[in-house]
Design a protein around this motif. Structure first.
Motif, PDB file in Angstrom:
ATOM      1  N   HIS A 161       0.828  -1.217   0.000  1.00  0.00           N
ATOM      2  CA  HIS A 161       0.000   0.000   0.000  1.00  0.00           C
ATOM      3  C   HIS A 161       0.858   1.261   0.000  1.00  0.00           C
ATOM      4  O   HIS A 161       0.435   2.299  -0.490  1.00  0.00           O
ATOM      5  N   ALA A 162       2.076   1.147   0.568  1.00  0.00           N
ATOM      6  CA  ALA A 162       2.976   2.310   0.590  1.00  0.00           C
ATOM      7  C   ALA A 162       3.762   2.432  -0.718  1.00  0.00           C
ATOM      8  O   ALA A 162       4.684   3.238  -0.800  1.00  0.00           O
ATOM      9  N   HIS A 163       3.403   1.631  -1.730  1.00  0.00           N
ATOM     10  CA  HIS A 163       4.085   1.653  -3.030  1.00  0.00           C
ATOM     11  C   HIS A 163       5.571   1.352  -2.896  1.00  0.00           C
ATOM     12  O   HIS A 163       6.383   1.861  -3.662  1.00  0.00           O
ATOM     13  N   LEU A 164       5.917   0.531  -1.919  1.00  0.00           N
ATOM     14  CA  LEU A 164       7.323   0.162  -1.759  1.00  0.00           C
ATOM     15  C   LEU A 164       7.715  -0.883  -2.799  1.00  0.00           C
ATOM     16  O   LEU A 164       8.870  -0.980  -3.189  1.00  0.00           O
ATOM     17  N   MET A 165       6.738  -1.677  -3.228  1.00  0.00           N
ATOM     18  CA  MET A 165       7.043  -2.683  -4.251  1.00  0.00           C
ATOM     19  C   MET A 165       5.941  -2.719  -5.305  1.00  0.00           C
ATOM     20  O   MET A 165       4.813  -2.304  -5.049  1.00  0.00           O
ATOM     21  N   VAL A 166       6.319  -3.255  -6.452  1.00  0.00           N
ATOM     22  CA  VAL A 166       5.393  -3.235  -7.590  1.00  0.00           C
ATOM     23  C   VAL A 166       4.401  -4.384  -7.496  1.00  0.00           C
ATOM     24  O   VAL A 166       3.246  -4.239  -7.890  1.00  0.00           O
ATOM     25  N   MET A 167       4.823  -5.528  -7.002  1.00  0.00           N
ATOM     26  CA  MET A 167       3.904  -6.666  -6.918  1.00  0.00           C
ATOM     27  C   MET A 167       4.048  -7.385  -5.583  1.00  0.00           C
ATOM     28  O   MET A 167       5.064  -7.268  -4.898  1.00  0.00           O
ATOM     29  N   ASP A 168       2.981  -8.119  -5.233  1.00  0.00           N
ATOM     30  CA  ASP A 168       2.948  -8.867  -3.977  1.00  0.00           C
ATOM     31  C   ASP A 168       2.187 -10.162  -4.247  1.00  0.00           C
ATOM     32  O   ASP A 168       1.243 -10.173  -5.044  1.00  0.00           O
ATOM     33  N   VAL A 169       2.615 -11.239  -3.627  1.00  0.00           N
ATOM     34  CA  VAL A 169       1.882 -12.510  -3.740  1.00  0.00           C
ATOM     35  C   VAL A 169       1.280 -12.743  -2.354  1.00  0.00           C
ATOM     36  O   VAL A 169       1.997 -13.085  -1.415  1.00  0.00           O
ATOM     37  N   ASP A 170      -0.031 -12.529  -2.241  1.00  0.00           N
ATOM     38  CA  ASP A 170      -0.624 -12.541  -0.895  1.00  0.00           C
ATOM     39  C   ASP A 170      -2.055 -13.072  -0.949  1.00  0.00           C
ATOM     40  O   ASP A 170      -2.791 -12.808  -1.906  1.00  0.00           O
ATOM     41  N   GLY A 171      -2.437 -13.804   0.098  1.00  0.00           N
ATOM     42  CA  GLY A 171      -3.727 -14.475   0.115  1.00  0.00           C
ATOM     43  C   GLY A 171      -4.925 -13.551   0.188  1.00  0.00           C
ATOM     44  O   GLY A 171      -4.857 -12.475   0.780  1.00  0.00           O
ATOM     45  N   THR A 172      -6.014 -13.964  -0.425  1.00  0.00           N
ATOM     46  CA  THR A 172      -7.321 -13.275  -0.508  1.00  0.00           C
ATOM     47  C   THR A 172      -7.224 -11.947  -1.272  1.00  0.00           C
ATOM     48  O   THR A 172      -6.135 -11.550  -1.718  1.00  0.00           O
ATOM     49  N   LEU A 173      -8.364 -11.273  -1.342  1.00  0.00           N
ATOM     50  CA  LEU A 173      -8.394  -9.954  -1.999  1.00  0.00           C
ATOM     51  C   LEU A 173      -8.296  -8.833  -0.970  1.00  0.00           C
ATOM     52  O   LEU A 173      -8.696  -7.707  -1.233  1.00  0.00           O
ATOM     53  N   SER A 174      -7.778  -9.160   0.227  1.00  0.00           N
ATOM     54  CA  SER A 174      -7.754  -8.147   1.285  1.00  0.00           C
ATOM     55  C   SER A 174      -6.947  -6.919   0.873  1.00  0.00           C
ATOM     56  O   SER A 174      -7.279  -5.795   1.251  1.00  0.00           O
ATOM     57  N   THR A 175      -5.900  -7.118   0.100  1.00  0.00           N
ATOM     58  CA  THR A 175      -5.063  -5.990  -0.335  1.00  0.00           C
ATOM     59  C   THR A 175      -5.917  -4.961  -1.078  1.00  0.00           C
ATOM     60  O   THR A 175      -5.785  -3.753  -0.857  1.00  0.00           O
ATOM     61  N   GLU A 176      -6.800  -5.450  -1.941  1.00  0.00           N
ATOM     62  CA  GLU A 176      -7.624  -4.553  -2.749  1.00  0.00           C
ATOM     63  C   GLU A 176      -8.815  -4.033  -1.943  1.00  0.00           C
ATOM     64  O   GLU A 176      -9.120  -2.840  -1.962  1.00  0.00           O
ATOM     65  N   VAL A 177      -9.473  -4.956  -1.223  1.00  0.00           N
ATOM     66  CA  VAL A 177     -10.670  -4.579  -0.467  1.00  0.00           C
ATOM     67  C   VAL A 177     -10.337  -3.501   0.574  1.00  0.00           C
ATOM     68  O   VAL A 177     -11.142  -2.614   0.837  1.00  0.00           O
ATOM     69  N   ALA A 178      -9.124  -3.553   1.100  1.00  0.00           N
ATOM     70  CA  ALA A 178      -8.722  -2.601   2.141  1.00  0.00           C
ATOM     71  C   ALA A 178      -8.751  -1.157   1.645  1.00  0.00           C
ATOM     72  O   ALA A 178      -8.934  -0.234   2.440  1.00  0.00           O
ATOM     73  N   VAL A 179      -8.556  -0.939   0.358  1.00  0.00           N
ATOM     74  CA  VAL A 179      -8.490   0.447  -0.141  1.00  0.00           C
ATOM     75  C   VAL A 179      -9.753   0.864  -0.886  1.00  0.00           C
ATOM     76  O   VAL A 179      -9.900   2.034  -1.258  1.00  0.00           O
ATOM     77  N   LYS A 180     -10.651  -0.078  -1.085  1.00  0.00           N
ATOM     78  CA  LYS A 180     -11.797   0.196  -1.966  1.00  0.00           C
ATOM     79  C   LYS A 180     -12.636   1.390  -1.502  1.00  0.00           C
ATOM     80  O   LYS A 180     -12.996   2.247  -2.311  1.00  0.00           O
TER      81      LYS A 180
END
Lengths: 305, 457
Positions: free
Chosen positions: B280-299
């Motif tokens: 979320h801090a744009h420290l990296m371009v990609m992440d391999v992580d479970g569920t859609l929580s990464t996206e849902v967190a910012v929706k």
């Protein structure tokens, strides 16, 4: 057929009823005894339920020798034992020495000292969990506050504080000291305040000021208090789970676990509660002598501060 | 007029006490319609709302009462383990941690719920059914000890905005494994050339904390041909040269990426939340992580990021062009042995797993979790072309090849994972300078020691 023990019993004079009654009742008479029992029973019940039962249950859970074989075969355990000893030795002693020195500083008169004391006590007052999570983030190598500050002020890239075993363990130790130093300092301030003023004044007349006053007056008089605090702090620090768990998470690569965090990991992450209890119980050889020394100190300390 | 005497007072008191004693069975019978349920708190509030709705709808339909406790993830885990240890258990809870279905299934601590699963068995995916059948070392056979409710895969999350800033399009992403991940190294170089001092191409969790590093290792292992490290019969294949080779390739790729500076250095001691924060801090371009929580967190707060700047996708093909089997984690509801109201718990579960109920439950929870019934992802909610994440996520979980987590096959894996044996191998290479082959052999030796405790005939 009568055995010899019974024969001996027969030969003994019977203990009179009144003597036995006095043993149990002391000087209490009539309803006083009933009232005494009524007050005692809740305490005994609470003690049995909340102290004796958990201790016995814990001892029972960790009583299987096989658990210790499994524990010692775990490659993480040896590192954990070393970490625990280091954590105790450094965190407790550095914290207590600093507390002793700072307690002298904060005894100085003046409003600004009192104001500073209030600020200094803040780390102890704030919740441990949020404090340690904040420290974990502050120490992040890329976007943490500490390294950003270093870069902004001095244009230098800070270390990756949580990537190396010793830096990470050191960070946990510093965090522990930061959190608990104020508490012990306040205790030692109270100890210093209990030293009668006339002793100080007499020493001052004899020319003992500054370091000499500290060495010859203050230190001997609060030595027992200091030692008792150190023992208590060692016991508390041995059970300190929050600092390591939230600052380093036991990492990198499980290299900064202490017994408290390893016990929780075994109990709840590996879902082997008895192994977790065994991990914590393995500290008993260290704990029991500490408690014994502490009890002895408490008995002898009553004549001094 | 009757006077109240001491004798009559005592007599009446005794009569009242006797009446109360006889009345107790009736009260107890009434209490039998109440079941106690523990469930993990959702990542977003909508998940809890969805759960409460299911429970309240069931209560209205059945007249039974469910005492529901929604508990944060970590405390619930501790409560469950403590309850199972003490024997004072609720009637129903989810498998938190996921591994307990296998660990306590091994010890015969779950009520068999085959009759519940049977009501919808033909609707479930094969992976979901496998995930609910751990091995029971007392009965020496597998059975349904969990009722699958929802699932999740470990997708790839990409900052589309950063890929475009580097001069590429998402359509430029290569289709095979190594080329796909190497692509992000190039993106990193391009972004650094533009002055982004602390940007990293790859968000690999090479840490020994949490579940993320295990997921990453197993998915890479699968891509490199090591999927059968443990097979569905519970047997381990550490001595299979193909598995060893795959493990070496996995460790080599992940550690060389780290050592070459394409992974954030702090990743070596991330916890499960740290990679999300870093992404979320744009420290990296990609992440391999479970569920859609990464996206849902910012929706809710950053809809632009959700709809325009992020990209979610499944795995690329393996290096030899074959589809990669992804791990599919399944949340199961379980009834512990010793539960007082098994029938109510089973009835609730039969109600809950009706497709329209469980489908609505997952949708109300914003779709962070996937359904475990393939037909449910045909719903427009999952196929909405305006949503840049859900269709790809649903395809990865329910259309592309998947398999359950290895611990269901053999509970030894849960111990290996908790000990982070694979992460330690990565650490051995990164920090201790060990060769990947040596690190893998050391890890396999430790894994074999743990497997020896869980022999399945």
């Amino acid at each position: 057929m009568m055995n010899s023990a019974s024969a001996i019993d027969i030969g003994r004079p019977a203990i009179p009823w009144e003597t036995r009654r006095h043993f149990w009742r002391g000087e209490l008479k009539g309803s006083e005894y009933t009232w005494a029992l009524a007050f005692l029973v809740p305490y005994i019940a609470v003690f049995l339920i909340f102290v004796a039962y958990p201790v016995v249950y814990g001892l029972w859970m960790g009583s299987d020798a096989g658990l210790y074989r499994q524990l010692f075969a775990d490659p993480i355990y040896q590192n954990t034992a070393v970490n625990t000893v280091l954590y105790l030795a450094l965190a407790v002693n550095v914290k207590m020495v600093l507390a002793l020195l700072l307690s002298g500083f904060f005894m100085r008169p003046g409003r600004w000292t009192q104001a500073l004391l209030m600020i200094f006590v803040l780390p102890w007052a704030i919740p441990a969990l949020s404090a340690f999570i904040s420290i974990h983030w502050m120490l992040n190598g890329e976007w943490g506050f500490l390294n950003n500050l270093l870069y902004t002020l001095f244009h230098i890239d800070g270390a990756y504080w949580l990537n190396d075993r010793w830096l990470a363990l050191g960070s946990a130790i510093v965090s522990h000291i930061w959190k608990w130093l104020p508490f012990w300092m306040v205790i030692l301030i109270a100890g210093r305040m209990a030293i009668p003023l006339d002793i100080r004044d007499t020493a001052k007349v004899d020319g003992a000021t500054g370091v000499r006053s500290f060495v010859h007056i203050t230190l001997p008089l609060i030595a027992n208090l200091y030692l008792t605090c150190t023992l208590l702090s060692t016991i508390f620090t041995l059970g300190d789970f929050n600092t390591v768990y939230f600052v380093t998470g036991g990492g990198p690569a499980n290299l900064t676990h202490v017994l408290a965090t390893l016990g929780i990991r075994d109990a709840f992450d590996i879902a082997q509660p008895r192994l977790g209890v065994a991990a914590v119980m393995s500290a008993l050889p260290l704990m029991i002598p500490l408690v014994l020394v502490l009890m002895r100190r408490l008995r002898t300390a009553e004549v001094q501060l | 007029m009757a006077y109240l005497t001491r004798r009559s007072l005592l007599g009446r008191s005794l009569a009242l006490a006797a009446t109360a004693s006889f009345a107790r069975p009736h009260i107890a019978k009434a209490a039998a319609t109440t079941a106690t349920m523990w469930w993990a708190q959702g990542f977003v509030q909508d998940e809890d709302i969805a759960l409460r709705k299911v429970v309240s709808d069931y209560e209205k339909a059945s007249g039974n009462k469910i005492e529901l406790s929604i508990i944060p993830f970590a405390p619930e885990r501790q409560k469950i383990i403590s309850a199972l240890t003490s024997g004072v258990v609720p009637d129903l809870f989810n498998n938190n941690p996921g591994e307990i279905i296998a660990q306590y299934g091994w010890k015969d601590r779950w009520v068999d719920v085959s009759d519940v699963v049977e009501t919808q068995k033909d609707k479930y995916s094969k992976t979901a059914l496998l995930a609910a059948q751990p091995y029971n070392n007392v009965t020496k056979q597998r059975s349904f000890y969990g009722v699958p409710i929802q699932g999740a895969v470990v997708p790839i999350h990409v900052w589309k905005s950063l890929v475009e800033k580097a001069g590429y399009q998402i359509s430029d992403l290569p289709k095979t494994w190594d080329a796909f991940f190497d692509f992000f190294k190039d993106v990193q170089k391009k972004l650094r050339d533009q002055g982004m001092r602390k940007i990293y191409g790859q968000g690999f969790q090479v840490t020994a904390n949490g579940v993320d590093p295990n997921n990453l290792f197993y998915n890479f292992l699968s891509a490199h041909g090591g999927k059968d490290i443990v097979t569905s019969d519970g047997h381990t294949h550490l001595d299979d040269p193909q598995v060893r080779e795959a493990a070496i390739k996995t460790i080599s790729y992940l550690t060389s990426s780290y050592k070459d500076g394409y992974v954030p250095p702090s990743a070596i001691n991330w916890n499960d939340a740290d990679d999300n924060n870093a992404f979320h801090a744009h420290l990296m371009v990609m992440d391999v992580d479970g569920t859609l929580s990464t996206e849902v967190a910012v929706k809710a707060e950053h809809p632009d990021q959700y709809f325009k700047e992020m990209h979610t996708q499944g795995y690329p093909l393996s290096n030899d062009g074959k589809p990669v089997t992804a791990l599919f984690g399944v949340t199961c509801a379980m009834i512990p042995k010793g539960a007082k109201n098994v029938e109510v718990a089973k009835e609730l579960l039969k109600y809950w797993i009706q497709p329209e109920v469980v489908g609505g439950f997952i949708q109300t929870g914003l779709g962070r979790w996937l359904p475990v019934m393939p037909d449910l992802v045909k719903d427009p909610f999952w196929q909405d072309p305006k949503d840049p994440h859900r269709p790809g996520y649903a395809k990865m979980g329910l259309i592309d090849p998947t398999m359950p987590y290895y611990y269901v096959y053999n509970p030894a894996i849960s111990e290996i994972d908790a000990e982070h044996v694979w992460s330690v191998a990565e650490f051995d290479v990164i920090q201790r300078g060990m060769a990947p082959e040596q690190a893998v052999d050391k890890a396999f030796k430790r894994a074999a020691t743990i497997f020896a405790k869980y022999q399945i005939a």
